[in-house]
Design a protein around this motif. Structure first.
Motif, mmCIF file in Angstrom:
data_model
loop_
_atom_site.group_PDB
_atom_site.id
_atom_site.type_symbol
_atom_site.label_atom_id
_atom_site.label_comp_id
_atom_site.label_asym_id
_atom_site.label_seq_id
_atom_site.Cartn_x
_atom_site.Cartn_y
_atom_site.Cartn_z
ATOM 1 N N ALA A 77 28.690 38.584 37.664
ATOM 2 C CA ALA A 77 28.804 38.408 39.023
ATOM 3 C C ALA A 77 30.456 38.197 39.395
ATOM 4 N N LYS A 78 31.180 37.760 38.675
ATOM 5 C CA LYS A 78 32.738 37.525 39.045
ATOM 6 C C LYS A 78 33.411 38.998 39.186
ATOM 7 N N GLU A 79 32.824 40.045 38.219
ATOM 8 C CA GLU A 79 33.354 41.376 38.441
ATOM 9 C C GLU A 79 32.890 41.888 39.458
ATOM 10 N N ILE A 80 31.629 41.846 40.036
ATOM 11 C CA ILE A 80 31.191 42.409 41.107
ATOM 12 C C ILE A 80 31.738 42.101 42.213
ATOM 13 N N VAL A 81 32.054 40.852 42.564
ATOM 14 C CA VAL A 81 32.612 39.983 43.778
ATOM 15 C C VAL A 81 33.993 40.530 43.727
ATOM 16 N N ARG A 82 34.847 40.566 42.687
ATOM 17 C CA ARG A 82 36.138 41.130 42.667
ATOM 18 C C ARG A 82 36.188 42.415 43.271
ATOM 19 N N ALA A 83 35.342 43.408 42.758
ATOM 20 C CA ALA A 83 35.193 44.542 43.209
ATOM 21 C C ALA A 83 34.965 44.602 44.623
ATOM 22 N N LEU A 84 34.326 43.803 45.108
ATOM 23 C CA LEU A 84 33.764 43.826 46.646
ATOM 24 C C LEU A 84 35.053 43.479 47.437
ATOM 25 N N ILE A 85 35.750 42.366 47.076
ATOM 26 C CA ILE A 85 37.014 41.976 47.506
ATOM 27 C C ILE A 85 38.123 43.049 47.728
ATOM 28 N N ALA A 86 38.073 43.797 46.367
ATOM 29 C CA ALA A 86 39.100 44.815 46.591
ATOM 30 C C ALA A 86 39.077 45.805 47.487
ATOM 31 N N GLY A 87 37.805 45.911 47.979
ATOM 32 C CA GLY A 87 37.545 46.927 48.773
ATOM 33 C C GLY A 87 37.062 48.459 48.636
ATOM 34 N N SER A 88 36.754 49.012 49.834
ATOM 35 C CA SER A 88 36.103 50.493 49.395
ATOM 36 C C SER A 88 36.974 51.481 48.993
ATOM 37 N N LYS A 89 36.457 52.463 48.203
ATOM 38 C CA LYS A 89 37.107 53.553 47.796
ATOM 39 C C LYS A 89 36.933 54.694 48.488
ATOM 40 N N THR A 90 35.937 54.724 49.268
ATOM 41 C CA THR A 90 35.419 56.012 49.894
ATOM 42 C C THR A 90 35.663 55.965 51.410
ATOM 43 N N GLY A 91 36.246 55.093 52.076
ATOM 44 C CA GLY A 91 36.773 55.091 53.421
ATOM 45 C C GLY A 91 35.739 54.147 54.174
ATOM 46 N N LEU A 92 34.973 53.331 53.594
ATOM 47 C CA LEU A 92 34.060 52.298 54.355
ATOM 48 C C LEU A 92 34.977 51.340 54.676
ATOM 49 N N VAL A 93 34.630 50.609 55.663
ATOM 50 C CA VAL A 93 35.113 49.437 56.285
ATOM 51 C C VAL A 93 35.105 48.025 55.401
ATOM 52 N N ASN A 94 35.968 47.457 54.988
ATOM 53 C CA ASN A 94 35.973 46.436 54.001
ATOM 54 C C ASN A 94 35.535 45.134 54.763
ATOM 55 N N THR A 95 34.734 44.434 53.975
ATOM 56 C CA THR A 95 34.182 43.160 54.663
ATOM 57 C C THR A 95 34.701 41.989 54.177
ATOM 58 N N PHE A 96 35.727 41.920 53.272
ATOM 59 C CA PHE A 96 36.560 40.829 52.945
ATOM 60 C C PHE A 96 37.939 40.989 53.306
ATOM 61 N N PRO A 97 38.877 39.917 53.775
ATOM 62 C CA PRO A 97 40.389 40.308 54.023
ATOM 63 C C PRO A 97 40.869 40.102 52.792
ATOM 64 N N GLU A 98 42.059 41.113 52.638
ATOM 65 C CA GLU A 98 42.753 41.418 51.581
ATOM 66 C C GLU A 98 43.150 40.379 50.721
ATOM 67 N N LYS A 99 43.479 38.960 51.379
ATOM 68 C CA LYS A 99 44.183 37.687 50.569
ATOM 69 C C LYS A 99 42.871 36.948 50.085
ATOM 70 N N ALA A 100 41.737 37.412 50.426
ATOM 71 C CA ALA A 100 40.614 36.501 49.974
ATOM 72 C C ALA A 100 40.629 36.318 48.403
ATOM 73 N N GLU A 101 40.331 35.224 47.728
ATOM 74 C CA GLU A 101 40.515 34.901 46.412
ATOM 75 C C GLU A 101 39.115 34.259 46.057
ATOM 76 N N LEU A 102 38.542 34.854 44.675
ATOM 77 C CA LEU A 102 37.317 34.095 44.271
ATOM 78 C C LEU A 102 37.781 32.976 43.308
ATOM 79 N N GLU A 103 37.032 31.843 43.490
ATOM 80 C CA GLU A 103 37.259 30.687 42.831
ATOM 81 C C GLU A 103 36.500 30.770 41.457
ATOM 82 N N GLY A 104 35.125 30.891 41.684
ATOM 83 C CA GLY A 104 34.403 30.989 40.632
ATOM 84 C C GLY A 104 32.764 30.955 40.957
#
Length: 210
Positions: free
Chosen positions: A96-123
């Motif tokens: 789940a951590k890896e999935i959330v980190r990938a989501l925070i990292a943003g789209s690789k195909t030009g879609l609109v990101n749903t998390f701000p760049e500086k968002a950080e996962l605690e756990g």
């Protein structure tokens, strides 16, 4: 004027000095030769018996897992799935951590990101059988643009992504700094866990007629 004895002494000293220089030079040559031969044989061995790069590459490929991430479309109206390969973990919480980190990292195909760049996962932490608590640092709130549309995109891109990739998880609880919040920026309540929202997923494009 130097005596014959003095000249003989000087000659002996001169010969000893030359001998020492020859010995030193010979030692340098021997050491350099040994180093050269060592490097040569190591290089030759690597050439004849190259590392099994193919095996390492295959192992890395086996350690990857394809997941579906959800980002916003250009109009920020629907969530669009995007396939991604991420590290595969044996424990559900680590996955789940890896999935959330990938989501925070943003789209690789030009879609609109749903998390701000500086968002950080605690756990992340599993609660009961089907609830997963996702704890973010304060940076998520501090850098979030706010607004009902953006907040909904953040909440449901996270919820849809995790529930789509972790079959045992049905509900997602969002925490900030380890605590429950009323909302991110005053629009979408965070007190209760969220379930997948299929209505926000972009409808599949109609197939083209041949």
């Amino acid at each position: 004027m130097a005596t014959k004895r003095q000249r003989r002494t000087d000659e002996v000293k001169h010969k000893k000095t030359k001998k020492k220089k020859r010995v030193l030079l010979l030692s340098v040559i021997v050491v350099a030769s040994v180093i050269f031969l060592a490097i040569f044989f190591i290089t030759l061995f690597d050439y004849i018996y190259p590392p099994a790069a193919g095996k390492h590459t295959a192992a890395k490929k086996r350690d990857k897992q394809e997941v579906t991430l959800f980002f916003s479309d250009a109009n920020e109206r629907f969530l669009v799935p995007e396939k991604r390969f991420i590290p595969k973990e044996s424990e559900p919480e680590e996955q789940a951590k890896e999935i959330v980190r990938a989501l925070i990292a943003g789209s690789k195909t030009g879609l609109v990101n749903t998390f701000p760049e500086k968002a950080e996962l605690e756990g992340v932490k599993r609660e009961g059988e089907d609830i997963l608590s996702v704890n973010f640092r304060e940076s998520l709130v501090a850098n979030h643009p706010g607004g009902s549309t953006a907040e909904m995109a953040t909440v449901y891109s996270l919820t849809n992504t995790l529930t789509a990739n972790l079959p045992a998880i049905k509900r997602i609880r969002i925490l900030i700094g380890g605590k429950q919040r009323e909302s991110l920026k005053g629009h979408i309540g965070l007190r209760n866990p969220f379930m997948i929202n299929r209505e926000l997923i972009a409808p599949a494009a109609p197939a083209k007629e041949g």
